[in-house]
Scaffold this motif. Structure first.
Motif, PDB file in Angstrom:
ATOM      1  N   CYS A  84      -0.530  -0.654  -5.025  1.00 52.84           N
ATOM      2  CA  CYS A  84      -0.854   0.768  -5.198  1.00 52.84           C
ATOM      3  C   CYS A  84       0.321   0.794  -6.738  1.00 52.84           C
ATOM      4  CB  CYS A  84      -0.150   1.698  -4.318  1.00 52.84           C
ATOM      5  SG  CYS A  84       2.095   1.773  -3.973  1.00 52.84           S
ATOM      6  N   SER A  85      -0.022   2.485  -7.476  1.00 54.90           N
ATOM      7  CA  SER A  85       1.076   1.781  -8.883  1.00 54.90           C
ATOM      8  C   SER A  85       1.750   3.522  -8.590  1.00 54.90           C
ATOM      9  CB  SER A  85      -0.168   2.180  -9.470  1.00 54.90           C
ATOM     10  OG  SER A  85      -0.593   3.011  -9.559  1.00 54.90           O
ATOM     11  N   LEU A  86       2.977   3.756  -9.145  1.00 54.82           N
ATOM     12  CA  LEU A  86       3.573   4.695  -8.957  1.00 54.82           C
ATOM     13  C   LEU A  86       4.384   4.554 -11.226  1.00 54.82           C
ATOM     14  CD1 LEU A  86       6.679   4.796  -6.914  1.00 54.82           C
ATOM     15  CD2 LEU A  86       4.975   6.045  -7.069  1.00 54.82           C
ATOM     16  N   VAL A  87       3.458   5.528 -11.449  1.00 52.56           N
ATOM     17  CA  VAL A  87       4.169   6.251 -12.547  1.00 52.56           C
ATOM     18  C   VAL A  87       5.743   7.097 -13.088  1.00 52.56           C
ATOM     19  CG1 VAL A  87       3.177   6.801 -15.416  1.00 52.56           C
ATOM     20  CG2 VAL A  87       2.133   5.759 -13.630  1.00 52.56           C
ATOM     21  N   GLY A  93       0.550  -1.267   0.056  1.00 52.84           N
ATOM     22  CA  GLY A  93       0.594   0.122  -0.234  1.00 52.84           C
ATOM     23  C   GLY A  93       0.488   1.029   0.222  1.00 52.84           C
ATOM     24  N   ARG A  94       0.167   2.192  -0.142  1.00 49.04           N
ATOM     25  CA  ARG A  94       0.809   3.668  -0.354  1.00 49.04           C
ATOM     26  C   ARG A  94       1.420   4.550   0.712  1.00 49.04           C
ATOM     27  NH1 ARG A  94      -0.437   8.954   0.738  1.00 49.04           N
ATOM     28  NH2 ARG A  94      -2.979   8.116   1.113  1.00 49.04           N
ATOM     29  N   GLU A  95       0.467   3.734   1.920  1.00 50.36           N
ATOM     30  CA  GLU A  95       1.073   4.987   3.459  1.00 50.36           C
ATOM     31  C   GLU A  95       2.046   3.891   3.652  1.00 50.36           C
ATOM     32  OE1 GLU A  95      -2.888   4.767   4.833  1.00 50.36           O
ATOM     33  OE2 GLU A  95      -3.228   6.781   4.287  1.00 50.36           O
ATOM     34  N   GLU A  96       2.329   2.411   3.697  1.00 55.60           N
ATOM     35  CA  GLU A  96       3.097   1.992   4.231  1.00 55.60           C
ATOM     36  C   GLU A  96       4.173   1.888   3.708  1.00 55.60           C
ATOM     37  OE1 GLU A  96       2.798  -3.873   4.245  1.00 55.60           O
ATOM     38  OE2 GLU A  96       0.934  -2.424   3.901  1.00 55.60           O
ATOM     39  N   LEU A  97       4.430   2.277   2.510  1.00 53.64           N
ATOM     40  CA  LEU A  97       5.062   2.704   1.392  1.00 53.64           C
ATOM     41  C   LEU A  97       6.281   3.748   1.807  1.00 53.64           C
ATOM     42  CD1 LEU A  97       5.145   1.182  -2.252  1.00 53.64           C
ATOM     43  CD2 LEU A  97       6.758   0.316  -0.255  1.00 53.64           C
ATOM     44  N   ASP A 119      20.172  18.625 -20.242  1.00 52.71           N
ATOM     45  CA  ASP A 119      20.887  17.672 -19.122  1.00 52.71           C
ATOM     46  C   ASP A 119      20.143  15.836 -19.639  1.00 52.71           C
ATOM     47  OD1 ASP A 119      22.432  19.494 -18.330  1.00 52.71           O
ATOM     48  OD2 ASP A 119      22.497  19.056 -16.208  1.00 52.71           O
ATOM     49  N   GLU A 120      20.564  14.970 -19.733  1.00 54.70           N
ATOM     50  CA  GLU A 120      20.245  13.675 -19.763  1.00 54.70           C
ATOM     51  C   GLU A 120      19.722  13.478 -17.839  1.00 54.70           C
ATOM     52  OE1 GLU A 120      22.121  10.200 -21.018  1.00 54.70           O
ATOM     53  OE2 GLU A 120      19.929   9.163 -20.774  1.00 54.70           O
ATOM     54  N   ALA A 121      18.034  13.087 -17.835  1.00 53.95           N
ATOM     55  CA  ALA A 121      17.623  12.920 -16.789  1.00 53.95           C
ATOM     56  C   ALA A 121      17.615  14.000 -15.744  1.00 53.95           C
ATOM     57  CB  ALA A 121      18.299  12.238 -16.099  1.00 53.95           C
ATOM     58  N   GLY A 122      17.251  15.303 -17.001  1.00 54.72           N
ATOM     59  CA  GLY A 122      17.387  16.928 -16.171  1.00 54.72           C
ATOM     60  C   GLY A 122      15.925  17.260 -15.233  1.00 54.72           C
ATOM     61  N   ILE A 123      14.939  16.618 -15.511  1.00 55.23           N
ATOM     62  CA  ILE A 123      14.299  15.949 -14.319  1.00 55.23           C
ATOM     63  C   ILE A 123      12.904  15.017 -14.972  1.00 55.23           C
ATOM     64  CG2 ILE A 123      12.697  17.821 -16.323  1.00 55.23           C
ATOM     65  CD1 ILE A 123      11.566  19.253 -13.297  1.00 55.23           C
ATOM     66  N   TYR A 124      12.685  14.957 -13.883  1.00 54.01           N
ATOM     67  CA  TYR A 124      11.240  12.996 -14.281  1.00 54.01           C
ATOM     68  C   TYR A 124      10.510  13.948 -13.098  1.00 54.01           C
ATOM     69  CZ  TYR A 124      13.463  10.536 -11.333  1.00 54.01           C
ATOM     70  OH  TYR A 124      14.008  10.270  -9.660  1.00 54.01           O
ATOM     71  N   VAL A 125       8.989  13.116 -13.350  1.00 54.85           N
ATOM     72  CA  VAL A 125       7.600  13.403 -12.906  1.00 54.85           C
ATOM     73  C   VAL A 125       7.319  12.296 -11.983  1.00 54.85           C
ATOM     74  CG1 VAL A 125       5.390  13.994 -12.675  1.00 54.85           C
ATOM     75  CG2 VAL A 125       7.443  14.655 -13.910  1.00 54.85           C
ATOM     76  N   VAL A 126       7.149  11.843 -10.747  1.00 55.81           N
ATOM     77  CA  VAL A 126       6.731  10.444 -10.894  1.00 55.81           C
ATOM     78  C   VAL A 126       5.627  10.891  -9.801  1.00 55.81           C
ATOM     79  CG1 VAL A 126       7.808   8.307  -8.304  1.00 55.81           C
ATOM     80  CG2 VAL A 126       8.702   9.785  -9.721  1.00 55.81           C
ATOM     81  N   ASN A 127       3.645   9.983 -10.203  1.00 53.22           N
ATOM     82  CA  ASN A 127       2.804  10.509 -10.200  1.00 53.22           C
ATOM     83  C   ASN A 127       2.561   8.600  -9.021  1.00 53.22           C
ATOM     84  OD1 ASN A 127       2.830  11.735 -12.552  1.00 53.22           O
ATOM     85  ND2 ASN A 127       1.206  12.682 -11.327  1.00 53.22           N
ATOM     86  N   CYS A 128       1.710   9.219  -7.730  1.00 52.72           N
ATOM     87  CA  CYS A 128       1.008   8.193  -7.543  1.00 52.72           C
ATOM     88  C   CYS A 128      -0.475   7.925  -7.364  1.00 52.72           C
ATOM     89  CB  CYS A 128       1.763   7.656  -5.799  1.00 52.72           C
ATOM     90  SG  CYS A 128       0.773   6.455  -4.934  1.00 52.72           S
ATOM     91  N   LEU A 129      -1.235   7.610  -8.516  1.00 52.18           N
ATOM     92  CA  LEU A 129      -2.285   7.733  -8.571  1.00 52.18           C
ATOM     93  C   LEU A 129      -3.425   7.584  -6.909  1.00 52.18           C
ATOM     94  CD1 LEU A 129      -4.461   8.796 -10.537  1.00 52.18           C
ATOM     95  CD2 LEU A 129      -4.463   6.566 -11.198  1.00 52.18           C
ATOM     96  N   ASN A 130      -3.267   6.444  -6.429  1.00 53.23           N
ATOM     97  CA  ASN A 130      -3.217   6.229  -5.013  1.00 53.23           C
ATOM     98  C   ASN A 130      -3.440   7.539  -4.086  1.00 53.23           C
ATOM     99  OD1 ASN A 130      -2.112   3.661  -5.910  1.00 53.23           O
ATOM    100  ND2 ASN A 130      -3.524   2.773  -5.223  1.00 53.23           N
ATOM    101  N   ALA A 131      -2.679   8.463  -4.005  1.00 49.86           N
ATOM    102  CA  ALA A 131      -2.620   9.761  -3.315  1.00 49.86           C
ATOM    103  C   ALA A 131      -3.649  10.367  -3.672  1.00 49.86           C
ATOM    104  CB  ALA A 131      -1.615  10.100  -3.800  1.00 49.86           C
TER     105      ALA A 131
END
Lengths: 501, 396
Positions: free
Chosen positions: A368-371, A320-324, A345-357
């Protein structure tokens, strides 16, 4: 076989769907041709095991609430689509690595935004208030422009909305410096440049202000069943209004007569119509137009640079999201605070989404999922990739970004991966057919930005019988604006066919 | 801090002239064709919509299983086979008596061999619509149409354990032949322990090959006879425990439907985390009565009205027969690939009517459920229906 309609819409992406819904709603016989077996284009989802992943949407801006609907909710209800959105209170969290790094969360809603911003940039109070006033001015200026049907009195605009007019021809950097922001505050506010696709020293600030206004005042929203729900809801409105949708139907050629586009060919069939609306990128349409292309259109397209595209790493986690310990829906992670460096820059910026939040039941209990979304600005990233090493190439990307996210967040991801899928520009090329798999049409560079596109729209790609809508159009890429661009293209077509003033 | 400067109020007047000049100065060449971009060329090589193949060899493996070697049919437009990952399948199209059928077959050859050919093993299913036809008609030189490689039954180092226990039942051995070869050749690196279940010794396919392969361990399990050198019974918890390593391992399963249920019970007993259990798409359900959520029908069969590309047709569908089967038998060329409810390639709109969709193979998206879309390969009629079926991209 030969089919005849009033309107053919090619491509069931966001704009194609709203365009077809609009023309069908106006009583015009409409057919929507889509090469995939689903509607939505990027607005899609896919199932792996017990997870259904969102393919592209982070959030829509300017959604509003049920009680106070803003442009997106109004657009869906005007078209007859019955969808709800979950409102997301946080604007974003951004983590910048390194010595001068920071970890800041900003909230939406004018008051909350101001408070959360000042808690990290207390010396920028005057500037943030000027920015909020400018957002307000932007809203009023756009309202005036809409009232005048896009043909405003320029002198009146200059006198009444001077800073809005300044923002039309200047970069985000220039405007934020003009408003007196400190460097730290400016870089923090510029985090959203990513959704325009060019760094803040080049991106048009009117484009940015309109987007920021949509996020801060309009509020962000997320559909509970992925963006695919939005696509199906729009498809549903088309069918209910008597329109037709043909899936697995790829257009292979545009048919012209005396310089006018009159129809399209698919495998085995021909479709003819009074007007054609293309949701597919002009490059591909010209590829399929044989000798019927005009010099001025070729020149414009050859001058343009293709817009950005993405890698996405989709992860279904058996915890689960909270557990993590995942707290946020959207986290931007940057190597450096400068947008120009993030871009180059390569890998200069990226975004992480946890839809469960944002949507707690987006995955089954205890999971939970992470994208992870990684923007790609340089197509050379695929050099050295062959069909044979492609799988390893994908796996290496996933490994690199998951490792980086683990190091930044301290969250254990690897040991919980139950499902993993990686999409690349190749995936986009496969499903959407856009050159180099671009997701953003053409880059909104300094000369080809939102304002320059809009100001000259009447003189461009105005092929008789054929108009364009989508992320490659004047309004640029993004969910809300592509929905609007379909409606705009359809309204022009309806006017021409019905001859209404 | 950057120097503050007031942006010129009238700069906007320069925007259009600058834009026009930029376009004026650009070359007027033909627009570069989309197929020449790297991402698009890779997509075409990796995911062809159709592959035109020729049967280049037929090898009987047992009284009811034949191995077919398929090479690219250059004359029909396939220059090169799409590369694949061990464990993937192709969907083969068969045309018979004016009807178009598809069947998924795991690629049984090694990924490295895709430079030249794929191999698939076909078991003759008594009364089947497709496999007897293949056995009786495919010979060297026969033209075959297939999809690109697809499926998720592959090894993923970021998800799976370093050791994989593979439980194969009957002709379900085919994806494991590819995986075992990939490991043996070094193109995949994990430890593979194969528990190969067959009825009798004579039903074991590729035995000499497996016995000669390095870097893998093979255990043969016979259910219908006891013989020295063979385990007896099924791939249950005890047997898995006996051969699995002490630490973490993944379990990959491919076999008949009954085997999934059996192994499913075993994984619970073994306390395996779900992430470590991968089941290959189980194939079409021919006996939905055994499903825990089975919904009985009030009739033996129903009428399905099919709308496809503006034309209408009517077919009869048995209550416990998938809609996809009825479409195919009724002469509708319908898209399909996995035939297990998972891949969504057969996705179509249920215009009206009621259906039974077993929960165990309902691979639809949430919004499909809201707006009434179905995967006909995993859907049974419970009233007369109207469905809108898109064209089959593999063609008719």
């Amino acid at each position: 076989m030969r089919f005849d309609y009033d309107v053919i819409v090619v491509g069931a992406g966001n704009a194609g769907l709203t365009a077809a819904s609009r023309t069908a709603g106006a009583g015009l016989s409409t057919v929507l041709l889509e090469k995939n077996n689903l509607p939505g284009g990027f607005a899609a989802s896919f199932v792996r095991g017990r997870f259904e992943f969102e393919a592209s949407l982070h959030e829509l801006c300017d959604v509003g609430t049920k009680e106070e609907p803003r442009s997106v909710r109004r657009l869906f209800s005007d078209l007859g689509a019955d969808v709800d959105f979950i409102n997301e209170k946080k604007l974003f969290r951004v983590i910048v690595k390194g010595e001068d790094g920071y970890d800041v969360t900003l909230l939406s809603g004018e008051k909350d935004f101001r408070r959360s911003f000042l808690s990290v940039c207390p010396d920028d109070e005057k500037s943030v208030d000027r920015l909020l006033r400018l957002l307000d001015e932007t809203g009023r200026a756009i309202e005036y422009n809409d009232r005048k049907n896009g043909k405003p009195n320029k002198l009146y605009m200059v006198l009444k909305y001077p800073d809005f007019i300044r923002s039309a021809s200047h970069s985000i950097d220039e405007m934020l410096i003009y408003l007196g922001f400190s460097d730290k505050a400016r870089l923090l506010l510029e985090t959203y440049w990513l959704y325009i696709g060019v760094p803040a020293d080049e991106a048009n600030s009117m484009h940015y202000l309109e987007m920021l206004r949509g996020y801060i005042n309009g509020g962000a929203g997320i559909p509970p069943h992925r963006s695919y729900e939005l696509s199906l809801s729009l498809a549903d409105t088309i069918l209910k209004k008597g329109g037709e949708i043909r899936y697995n139907t790829e257009v292979t050629e545009f048919i012209y007569k005396d310089g006018r586009a009159i129809g399209v060919k698919t495998e085995g069939d021909e479709y003819y119509a009074k007007e054609i609306i293309s949701n597919i990128i002009p490059n591909n349409v010209l590829n399929m137009s044989g000798k019927h292309t005009r010099e001025k259109d070729r020149k414009l397209l050859n001058a343009r640079k293709l817009g950005m595209t993405f890698f996405c790493v989709f992860l279904g986690l058996d915890c689960g999201r909270e557990e993590l310990g995942i707290k946020d829906y959207t986290v931007f992670i940057a190597k450096n605070s400068s947008p120009r460096r993030q871009y180059e820059d390569e890998a200069g910026i990226y975004v992480v989404n946890c839809l469960n939040a944002a949507v707690p039941c987006a995955t089954p209990g205890g999971t939970c999922s992470l994208v992870i979304t990684i923007p790609v600005f340089d197509p050379d990233i695929l050099s050295g990739v062959t069909p044979e090493n492609y799988k390893k190439f994908k796996s290496d990307i996933a490994k690199k970004y998951i490792s980086d996210f683990e190091a930044v967040s301290g969250i254990d991801v690897f040991s919980h991966i139950e499902e993993i899928s990686v999409s690349t520009p190749v995936t986009n090329a496969r499903y959407f057919g856009s050159p180099e798999g671009t997701a953003y049409g053409y880059e909104m560079s300094r000369w080809d930005n939102l304002m320059s596109r809009i100001l000259n729209r009447e003189n461009e790609l105005d092929i008789e019988g054929l108009s364009f809508c989508g992320g490659h159009g004047p309004n640029g890429p993004g969910f809300g604006v592509t929905y609007i661009s379909g409606v705009e293209a359809a309204d022009a077509v309806i006017k021409r066919i019905k001859g209404v003033k | 801090m950057m120097k503050k400067r007031t942006p010129d109020l009238f700069d906007f007047l320069k925007m259009v002239p600058e834009r026009i000049k930029k376009a004026e100065n650009a070359p007027s060449d033909e627009i570069r064709h989309v197929s020449t971009y790297k991402a698009n060329a890779l997509a075409a090589a990796l995911h062809p919509a159709v592959q035109h193949l020729t049967v280049s060899a037929v090898t009987p493996l047992s009284p009811d299983v034949k191995l077919y070697r398929l090479t690219p049919d250059k004359n029909a437009g396939t220059e090169k086979l799409a590369p694949f990952s061990a464990g993937e399948y192709i969907s083969v199209t068969v045309k018979k008596d004016g009807c178009t059928y598809s069947r998924p077959y795991s690629i049984a050859s090694s990924p490295l061999e895709a430079e030249y050919y794929y191999e698939i093993a076909v078991k003759r299913v008594k009364g089947g619509a497709v496999s007897p036809y293949i056995h009786d008609n495919w010979a060297v030189g026969t033209s075959v149409t297939a999809s690109g490689p697809c499926g998720d039954f592959t090894y993923e180092p970021l998800r799976d354990a370093k050791t994989v226990v593979c439980a194969a039942g009957g002709v379900g051995i085919t994806p494991f032949r590819s995986l075992a070869r990939a490991v043996s050749e070094g193109s995949e690196s994990f430890d593979l322990i194969l528990l190969y279940c067959a009825r009798k010794e004579e039903d074991i396919l590729f035995k000499n090959e497996f016995d000669a392969m390095s870097r893998i361990k093979v255990v043969y399990v016979l259910s219908d006879e006891e013989k020295p050198g063979y385990e007896h019974g099924f791939a249950g918890a005890e047997l898995i425990k006996k051969y699995a390593p002490a630490g973490e391992y993944s379990l990959f399963v491919c076999g008949p439907l009954a085997m999934y249920r059996f192994v499913g019970a075993a994984t619970e007993k073994l306390g395996l985390r779900r992430k470590f259990v991968r089941l290959e798409a189980a194939g079409e359900k021919n006996d939905p009565k055994s499903e825990p959520d089975y919904t009985p029908a009030d009739k033996e069969s129903y009428t399905v009205k099919v709308i496809q590309n503006g034309t209408e047709k009517t077919v009869e569908c048995g209550a416990d027969e998938t809609i996809l089967r009825a479409l195919e038998r009724g002469g509708v060329s319908a898209p399909s690939r996995c035939r297990s409810g998972e891949c969504g390639f057969c996705h179509c709109r249920l215009v009206s009517g009621k259906c039974y969709i077993p929960g165990s193979s309902d691979g639809r998206r949430e919004a499909d459920r809201i707006y009434g879309y179905i995967h006909p390969c995993a859907t049974f009629p419970r009233s007369d229906l109207t469905v809108e079926v898109p064209d089959n991209p593999i063609g008719d």
